[in-house]
Design an enzyme around this catalytic site. Structure first.
Site, short mmCIF file in Angstrom:
data_model
loop_
_atom_site.label_atom_id
_atom_site.label_comp_id
_atom_site.label_asym_id
_atom_site.label_seq_id
_atom_site.Cartn_x
_atom_site.Cartn_y
_atom_site.Cartn_z
N ASN A 9 0.94 -1.15 -0.05
CA ASN A 9 0.09 -0.08 0.05
C ASN A 9 0.79 1.06 0.10
OD1 ASN A 9 -1.79 2.07 0.86
ND2 ASN A 9 -3.05 0.62 1.73
N LYS A 12 0.21 3.93 2.72
CA LYS A 12 0.97 3.67 3.94
C LYS A 12 2.32 3.91 4.12
CE LYS A 12 -1.69 -0.52 5.77
NZ LYS A 12 -1.40 -2.10 5.88
N ASP A 68 -0.78 -3.72 9.94
CA ASP A 68 -2.01 -4.18 9.70
C ASP A 68 -3.12 -3.10 10.46
OD1 ASP A 68 -3.25 -6.39 8.10
OD2 ASP A 68 -4.64 -6.48 9.71
N PHE A 149 -6.44 8.05 2.66
CA PHE A 149 -6.73 7.01 1.55
C PHE A 149 -7.86 6.38 2.46
CE2 PHE A 149 -4.60 3.54 3.72
CZ PHE A 149 -3.72 4.18 4.80
N GLY A 150 -8.18 5.06 1.87
CA GLY A 150 -9.14 4.25 2.45
C GLY A 150 -10.37 4.93 2.94
N TYR A 151 -10.67 4.97 4.12
CA TYR A 151 -11.90 5.14 4.94
C TYR A 151 -11.70 6.80 5.43
CZ TYR A 151 -13.22 0.42 4.77
OH TYR A 151 -13.50 -0.84 4.08
N ASP A 152 -10.67 7.25 5.15
CA ASP A 152 -10.49 8.98 5.54
C ASP A 152 -11.58 9.69 5.24
OD1 ASP A 152 -8.01 8.66 7.05
OD2 ASP A 152 -6.75 8.79 5.32
N LYS A 172 -2.80 14.70 10.30
CA LYS A 172 -3.23 13.46 10.43
C LYS A 172 -1.99 12.60 10.74
CE LYS A 172 -4.80 9.13 8.06
NZ LYS A 172 -4.65 8.42 6.83
N HIS A 177 -3.91 6.82 14.09
CA HIS A 177 -3.77 5.34 14.94
C HIS A 177 -2.30 4.91 14.51
CE1 HIS A 177 -5.25 5.71 10.86
NE2 HIS A 177 -5.12 4.44 10.51
P1 ITT Z 1 -0.67 -4.21 2.85
O1 ITT Z 1 -1.38 -5.20 3.55
O2 ITT Z 1 0.09 -4.46 1.80
O3 ITT Z 1 -0.09 -3.20 3.90
P2 ITT Z 1 -3.50 -3.41 2.77
O4 ITT Z 1 -4.10 -2.02 2.16
O5 ITT Z 1 -4.05 -4.54 2.17
O6 ITT Z 1 -1.99 -3.10 2.46
P3 ITT Z 1 -4.49 -3.82 5.39
O7 ITT Z 1 -4.37 -5.12 4.99
O8 ITT Z 1 -3.59 -3.32 6.72
O9 ITT Z 1 -3.35 -3.22 4.14
O10 ITT Z 1 -5.71 -2.93 5.08
C1 ITT Z 1 -5.97 -1.82 5.94
C2 ITT Z 1 -7.21 -1.10 5.12
O11 ITT Z 1 -7.78 -0.14 6.14
C3 ITT Z 1 -6.85 -0.15 3.97
O12 ITT Z 1 -6.91 -0.66 2.75
C4 ITT Z 1 -7.51 1.01 4.22
O13 ITT Z 1 -9.09 0.88 3.55
C5 ITT Z 1 -8.05 1.14 6.04
N1 ITT Z 1 -7.07 1.96 6.42
C6 ITT Z 1 -5.95 1.66 7.28
N2 ITT Z 1 -5.41 2.61 7.79
C7 ITT Z 1 -6.10 3.65 7.10
C8 ITT Z 1 -5.86 5.14 7.25
O14 ITT Z 1 -5.16 5.75 7.82
N3 ITT Z 1 -7.08 6.07 6.67
C9 ITT Z 1 -7.99 5.29 6.03
N4 ITT Z 1 -8.09 4.18 6.00
C10 ITT Z 1 -7.23 3.37 6.64
#
Ligand code: ITT
Length: 194
Positions: A9, A12, A68, A149-152, A172, A177
């Protein structure tokens, strides 16, 4: 200090670099030419983080960290939790996950949620340590913001009156977290001497 980060990711990885700052050379799997597919089948954030870090440390031989993370929603009994990345199924994207979360939250009065981050570090001698951080907020009624990204876009912080996608990235990366878990990692590393 050189740290391999076991993630695919890119968002991340960018946050890792910003949070850890000077004093750490953050190396991604791409840069080492490692393209391992790790099955995240543990039922805890800690278990999955340790699995990712252990497998990549074994492949590269350097001190390796893995993250994770995910979002846990009270009204959904903690879901999507460890399934956050694939909440909306095969081929999930941030958008499809957020749309599913909005649907699941329709009519819910309790919108409390938390972001959770477990960081595992595995040393070349095989020893490890796991550190954890959380950020509490509420699920918004619509997606807002361009950062992160993600759920931000749905994760609203009442004290800032913004979603974490509306927060400036440097803010941020001070309160998240991930920032909390990586802060504990830095403190741990400063005492271990490894
Ligand atoms: P890796 O396993 O390769 O590290 P991944 O995206 O699959 O990448 P995870 O399995 O840890 O990672 O899934 C984490 C998910 O949770 C991520 O895809 C986001 O949707 C969400 N997430 C985690 N941290 C976040 C953040 O800081 N802001 C928003 N969403 C987040």
């Amino acid at each position: 200090m050189r740290l391999v980060v076991a993630t695919k990711n890119r968002n991340k990885l960018r946050e890792f670099r910003q949070i850890l700052g000077e004093g750490f050379e953050v190396v991604g799997m791409d840069e080492l030419g490692i393209d391992a597919e790790i099955v995240e089948d543990a039922d805890t954030f800690e278990g999955n983080a340790l699995k990712k870090a252990t497998e990549i440390a074994r492949l590269c031989g350097f001190t390796t960290v893995a993250d994770d993370s995910g979002i846990c929603v009270e009204a959904l009994s903690g879901a999507p939790g460890v399934y956050s990345a694939r909440y909306s199924g095969e081929g999930a994207t941030d958008l499809s996950n957020n749309l599913k979360l909005l649907r699941e939250m329709e009519g819910q009065e309790n919108r409390n949620a938390k972001f959770v981050c477990a960081i595992a570090v595995v040393f070349p001698d095989g020893t490890n340590k796991i550190l954890k951080g959380e950020l509490h907020g509420v699920i918004d009624f619509e997606m807002k913001g361009e950062n992160g990204f993600g759920y931000d876009v749905l994760f609203y912080l009442p004290e800032y009156k913004m979603t974490t996608a509306q927060l400036p990235p440097d803010l941020k990366n001070k309160i998240s977290h991930r920032a909390k878990a990586l802060g504990l990692l830095k403190e741990f590393l400063s005492h271990t001497g490894k």
